[in-house]
Design a protein around this motif. Structure first.
Motif, PDB file in Angstrom:
ATOM      1  N   GLY A   1      70.587  25.627  35.889  1.00  0.00           N
ATOM      2  CA  GLY A   1      71.423  24.983  36.844  1.00  0.00           C
ATOM      3  C   GLY A   1      70.865  24.046  37.905  1.00  0.00           C
ATOM      4  N   GLY A   2      69.503  23.880  37.972  1.00  0.00           N
ATOM      5  CA  GLY A   2      68.839  23.018  38.976  1.00  0.00           C
ATOM      6  C   GLY A   2      68.028  22.121  38.535  1.00  0.00           C
ATOM      7  N   VAL A   3      66.954  22.510  37.580  1.00  0.00           N
ATOM      8  CA  VAL A   3      66.096  21.349  36.878  1.00  0.00           C
ATOM      9  C   VAL A   3      66.879  20.535  35.911  1.00  0.00           C
ATOM     10  N   SER A   4      67.878  21.106  35.215  1.00  0.00           N
ATOM     11  CA  SER A   4      68.679  20.225  34.289  1.00  0.00           C
ATOM     12  C   SER A   4      69.028  18.801  34.818  1.00  0.00           C
ATOM     13  N   PRO A   5      69.887  18.804  36.060  1.00  0.00           N
ATOM     14  CA  PRO A   5      70.531  17.773  36.336  1.00  0.00           C
ATOM     15  C   PRO A   5      69.399  16.737  36.729  1.00  0.00           C
ATOM     16  N   VAL A   6      68.239  17.078  37.408  1.00  0.00           N
ATOM     17  CA  VAL A   6      67.133  16.150  37.741  1.00  0.00           C
ATOM     18  C   VAL A   6      66.388  15.602  36.202  1.00  0.00           C
ATOM     19  N   SER A   7      66.174  16.556  35.355  1.00  0.00           N
ATOM     20  CA  SER A   7      65.814  16.351  33.960  1.00  0.00           C
ATOM     21  C   SER A   7      66.531  15.306  33.312  1.00  0.00           C
ATOM     22  N   ALA A   8      67.992  15.611  33.207  1.00  0.00           N
ATOM     23  CA  ALA A   8      68.935  14.813  32.749  1.00  0.00           C
ATOM     24  C   ALA A   8      68.865  13.159  33.012  1.00  0.00           C
ATOM     25  N   LEU A   9      68.882  13.072  34.474  1.00  0.00           N
ATOM     26  CA  LEU A   9      68.741  11.538  35.199  1.00  0.00           C
ATOM     27  C   LEU A   9      67.583  11.126  34.889  1.00  0.00           C
ATOM     28  N   MET A  10      66.433  11.722  34.811  1.00  0.00           N
ATOM     29  CA  MET A  10      64.966  11.056  34.702  1.00  0.00           C
ATOM     30  C   MET A  10      65.006  10.590  33.366  1.00  0.00           C
ATOM     31  N   PHE A  11      65.387  11.528  32.486  1.00  0.00           N
ATOM     32  CA  PHE A  11      65.196  11.340  30.764  1.00  0.00           C
ATOM     33  C   PHE A  11      66.129  10.249  30.304  1.00  0.00           C
ATOM     34  N   GLY A  12      67.185  10.136  31.096  1.00  0.00           N
ATOM     35  CA  GLY A  12      68.074   9.113  30.879  1.00  0.00           C
ATOM     36  C   GLY A  12      67.473   7.491  31.245  1.00  0.00           C
TER      37      GLY A  12
ATOM     38  N   SER B   1      71.003  10.361  23.544  1.00  0.00           N
ATOM     39  CA  SER B   1      70.612  11.706  23.541  1.00  0.00           C
ATOM     40  C   SER B   1      71.285  12.818  24.417  1.00  0.00           C
ATOM     41  N   PRO B   2      71.492  13.821  24.070  1.00  0.00           N
ATOM     42  CA  PRO B   2      72.295  14.972  24.931  1.00  0.00           C
ATOM     43  C   PRO B   2      71.345  15.552  25.999  1.00  0.00           C
ATOM     44  N   ASP B   3      70.123  15.116  25.870  1.00  0.00           N
ATOM     45  CA  ASP B   3      69.110  15.454  26.881  1.00  0.00           C
ATOM     46  C   ASP B   3      69.251  14.755  28.060  1.00  0.00           C
ATOM     47  N   ALA B   4      70.119  13.581  28.168  1.00  0.00           N
ATOM     48  CA  ALA B   4      70.230  12.582  29.138  1.00  0.00           C
ATOM     49  C   ALA B   4      71.435  13.111  30.077  1.00  0.00           C
ATOM     50  N   LEU B   5      72.091  14.067  29.622  1.00  0.00           N
ATOM     51  CA  LEU B   5      73.189  14.837  30.362  1.00  0.00           C
ATOM     52  C   LEU B   5      72.867  16.059  30.805  1.00  0.00           C
ATOM     53  N   SER B   6      73.351  16.374  32.193  1.00  0.00           N
ATOM     54  CA  SER B   6      72.945  17.743  32.960  1.00  0.00           C
ATOM     55  C   SER B   6      73.952  18.915  32.265  1.00  0.00           C
ATOM     56  N   PHE B   7      73.553  20.089  32.393  1.00  0.00           N
ATOM     57  CA  PHE B   7      74.514  21.190  32.004  1.00  0.00           C
ATOM     58  C   PHE B   7      75.926  21.097  32.670  1.00  0.00           C
TER      59      PHE B   7
ATOM     60  N   GLU C   1      77.609  19.871  22.290  1.00  0.00           N
ATOM     61  CA  GLU C   1      77.885  21.293  22.149  1.00  0.00           C
ATOM     62  C   GLU C   1      76.714  22.146  22.044  1.00  0.00           C
ATOM     63  N   LEU C   2      75.861  21.831  21.202  1.00  0.00           N
ATOM     64  CA  LEU C   2      74.890  22.593  20.953  1.00  0.00           C
ATOM     65  C   LEU C   2      73.671  22.486  22.246  1.00  0.00           C
ATOM     66  N   ALA C   3      73.631  21.335  22.771  1.00  0.00           N
ATOM     67  CA  ALA C   3      72.624  21.149  23.850  1.00  0.00           C
ATOM     68  C   ALA C   3      73.098  22.138  25.115  1.00  0.00           C
ATOM     69  N   PHE C   4      74.636  22.086  25.452  1.00  0.00           N
ATOM     70  CA  PHE C   4      75.157  22.952  26.107  1.00  0.00           C
ATOM     71  C   PHE C   4      74.896  24.424  26.299  1.00  0.00           C
ATOM     72  N   GLN C   5      75.042  24.809  24.906  1.00  0.00           N
ATOM     73  CA  GLN C   5      75.020  26.241  24.538  1.00  0.00           C
ATOM     74  C   GLN C   5      73.604  26.693  24.589  1.00  0.00           C
ATOM     75  N   ALA C   6      72.730  25.919  24.227  1.00  0.00           N
ATOM     76  CA  ALA C   6      71.125  25.834  24.341  1.00  0.00           C
ATOM     77  C   ALA C   6      70.903  26.385  25.828  1.00  0.00           C
ATOM     78  N   LEU C   7      71.245  25.419  26.903  1.00  0.00           N
ATOM     79  CA  LEU C   7      70.874  25.693  28.220  1.00  0.00           C
ATOM     80  C   LEU C   7      71.671  26.807  28.957  1.00  0.00           C
ATOM     81  N   ALA C   8      72.986  27.122  28.437  1.00  0.00           N
ATOM     82  CA  ALA C   8      73.262  28.546  28.773  1.00  0.00           C
ATOM     83  C   ALA C   8      72.582  29.670  28.389  1.00  0.00           C
ATOM     84  N   ALA C   9      72.012  29.475  27.252  1.00  0.00           N
ATOM     85  CA  ALA C   9      71.081  30.903  26.697  1.00  0.00           C
ATOM     86  C   ALA C   9      69.967  30.525  27.321  1.00  0.00           C
ATOM     87  N   LEU C  10      69.345  29.725  27.848  1.00  0.00           N
ATOM     88  CA  LEU C  10      68.037  29.996  28.537  1.00  0.00           C
ATOM     89  C   LEU C  10      67.606  30.944  29.473  1.00  0.00           C
TER      90      LEU C  10
END
Length: 370
Positions: free
Chosen positions: A120-131, A253-259, A280-289
């Motif tokens: 919930g917290g690092v994912s938005p920052v990670s997606a923005l910077m990875f993009g 890449s889906p990694d460029a989008l936040s949860f 969808e796979l990236a979203f479910q993987a983040l939900a399962a983290l």
């Protein structure tokens, strides 16, 4: 017997410090190898200086931490529990009548919270910077490339089309697609306008098209419709809800989008006719983290709480690390099956975490003597 608050804080602090130390150490190690690989790629790119390479690597750091987090929980937990077992602190605690399930509650909860914070917290920052890192990578290290090049420069779009009938659908195919700033240009464009029953209403062939401000501008277009003579138009405006940003993100890449951004974007992809399986796979993987991190904490406990006097501690530690990497391999295989559509996306994302959880619980039930 209830676990005292002071003891809970002590176990939680020891576990958290070990995990955080392992997370930073592993991130630094992975980043070093990634930086060396970027330097190798930049050797043949004069435009990519050391500053660009360093910027790309710094922008990738949060993404690397997200990928390493489950293994940091595993290795950090193994180190923390092994140290507590070696100093006989776990022996004393269990002799006082406190079961393993009680003193593991706080570390497992902290591992789940770390996973939730990452999602919930690092994912938005990670997606923005990875993009941003992907943009720099495509601009300096892979010139002439970009996300569209992976699809051969072709674009397929399915969208709603109410221009001819209320529930109409339009299917657009474009070749030689090139991004120019805020506009998108393509050659050899074909548009099929269909009704709600997928019956052909019109076919448009255009030599050139430009996507800008929510409209396709078709140049040198020929309109073919059943029971009508062909019609030529020098310029034809075709409305669309597609944007250049959406085209870029759909191939990125889906990694460029936040949860938080993934659910809405998945809906947009499906409406536009793009495949949303990877997203969808990236979203479910983040939900399962969070569950995966909690599972790794239990696996670490199961393989490292054996008292040193009973022997075989080193074998247990090696087995714990091997089990963690086995879960990683299972996760990668499940992701491949999920991407190919062989198994449901939810099963591919959650199965490794659930399987590891059952393994850890079985091991702890075997080791726990009450």
């Amino acid at each position: 017997m209830r676990l005292p608050v002071t003891l809970s804080i002590y176990f939680g602090r020891a576990f958290a410090l070990a995990v955080l130390a392992m997370l930073f150490a592993l991130t630094a190690l992975v980043s070093l190898f990634d930086f060396l690989e970027l330097l190798r790629e930049s050797a043949s790119r004069p435009q990519a200086g050391l500053g660009i390479v360093c910027e790309i690597e710094v922008l990738r750091l949060p993404w690397s931490m997200m990928q390493i987090l489950p293994f940091a929980v595993l290795l950090g937990g193994i180190f923390a529990f092994w140290r507590l077992a070696r100093s006989s602190e776990l022996v004393v605690v269990r002799a006082a009548g406190i079961s393993a399930w009680q003193f593991l509650a706080v570390p497992v909860l902290m591992a789940a919270l770390l996973g939730a914070l990452g999602t919930g917290g690092v994912s938005p920052v990670s997606a923005l910077m990875f993009g941003r890192a992907e943009i720099l990578d495509n601009a300096y290290l892979k010139p002439g490339g970009g996300p569209l090049s992976l699809n051969g420069g072709e674009l397929w779009v399915r969208q709603t089309d109410t221009g001819m009938v209320p529930d109409g659908v339009a299917v657009l195919h474009a070749q030689d697609v090139v991004l120019h700033g805020k506009s998108l240009e393509a050659d050899k464009v074909t548009v099929l306008r269909l009704d709600a029953q997928s019956a052909l209403l019109a076919r448009i062939e255009a030599a050139h098209a430009t996507l800008d401000a929510g409209d396709w501008t078709l140049s040198d277009a020929n309109v073919l419709a059943p029971d009508n003579a062909p019609r030529h138009a020098a310029t034809l405006e075709f409305p669309t809800d597609l944007t250049v940003r959406r085209v870029q993100e759909s191939f990125a890449s889906p990694d460029a989008l936040s949860f938080w951004a993934l659910p809405g974007f998945i809906r947009l992809l499906k409406q536009s006719g793009f495949s949303a399986t990877q997203h969808e796979l990236a979203f479910q993987a983040l939900a399962a983290l969070p569950l995966l991190c909690a599972t790794m904490a239990l696996v670490a406990a199961g393989f490292s709480m054996r008292p040193s006097r009973r022997g075989g501690a080193m074998n247990m530690l090696v087995s714990g690390v091997s089990c963690g990497f086995a879960l990683f391999m299972i996760s990668e295989v499940a992701n491949q099956f999920g991407t190919s559509g062989a198994v449901p996306v939810v099963l591919a994302a959650w199965a490794p975490a659930v399987a590891g959880l059952f393994l850890a619980l079985a091991l702890l039930l075997h080791l726990e003597d009450g």
